[in-house]
Design an enzyme around this catalytic site. Sequence first.
Site, mmCIF file in Angstrom:
data_model
loop_
_atom_site.group_PDB
_atom_site.id
_atom_site.type_symbol
_atom_site.label_atom_id
_atom_site.label_comp_id
_atom_site.label_asym_id
_atom_site.label_seq_id
_atom_site.Cartn_x
_atom_site.Cartn_y
_atom_site.Cartn_z
ATOM 1 N N ASP A 217 -0.750 46.457 23.972
ATOM 2 C CA ASP A 217 -1.040 47.603 24.833
ATOM 3 C C ASP A 217 -1.724 47.052 26.078
ATOM 4 O O ASP A 217 -2.937 46.852 26.089
ATOM 5 C CB ASP A 217 -1.949 48.600 24.115
ATOM 6 C CG ASP A 217 -2.351 49.766 25.011
ATOM 7 O OD1 ASP A 217 -1.528 50.189 25.845
ATOM 8 O OD2 ASP A 217 -3.499 50.245 24.881
ATOM 9 N N GLU B 1 3.973 48.194 25.060
ATOM 10 C CA GLU B 1 4.038 49.562 25.542
ATOM 11 C C GLU B 1 4.539 49.520 26.977
ATOM 12 O O GLU B 1 4.077 48.712 27.782
ATOM 13 C CB GLU B 1 2.655 50.211 25.470
ATOM 14 C CG GLU B 1 2.701 51.699 25.717
ATOM 15 C CD GLU B 1 1.392 52.365 25.394
ATOM 16 O OE1 GLU B 1 1.238 52.848 24.255
ATOM 17 O OE2 GLU B 1 0.538 52.405 26.286
ATOM 18 N N ASP C 8 -7.715 50.819 22.115
ATOM 19 C CA ASP C 8 -6.678 49.952 22.684
ATOM 20 C C ASP C 8 -5.994 49.112 21.608
ATOM 21 O O ASP C 8 -4.795 48.852 21.681
ATOM 22 C CB ASP C 8 -7.277 49.058 23.778
ATOM 23 C CG ASP C 8 -7.849 49.887 24.914
ATOM 24 O OD1 ASP C 8 -7.058 50.362 25.747
ATOM 25 O OD2 ASP C 8 -9.071 50.100 24.942
#
Length: 165
Positions: free
Chosen positions: A8, A68, A140
């Site tokens: 991420d 992502e 996160d």
Amino acid sequence: MSVILGIDPGTNITGYGIINSENNNLSYIHHEIIKTGLKNLYTTKLSLIHKNTQRLIEIYKPDEIALESVFFSVNAGTAIKLGQARGAALSACCGDDRSIYEYSPRRVKMIITGNGAADKDELQKFVKRKLRIRRKLEIDASDALGVALCHGITSIDSPEEIKAI
């Protein structure tokens, strides 16, 4: 057995999650975040993301990597910086015939929670439950584990939908 690294990317905090996929079972291996420092130069932040991603690849030797994708922000400057952070992580992933995939935040939430509009707290709860994580899990890192899980689940349930980038 397949090791999946989920990432991420973020300019201030980048999350990492590593899972194992074996015989249609997904299990937790590791997670962490890297804080790049609010006061650091932007180039220093990108370097830290690149180096930490390389370090995790060297340690865990993932077979597949899932990132992502960049969501479209109201602020173009923010979207560009997020894209650069993603690029720093992505460049560290290239090589060694590793397959790299990307998933939108909405797709990750839909696969993990069944609701593409789920909030980060809801995603975190589902990730912790699915991977049986009892210790602290930063948002996160849970997002990164969510990306890895999304890839693992999609690989099992709908392999025809997977396209490497």
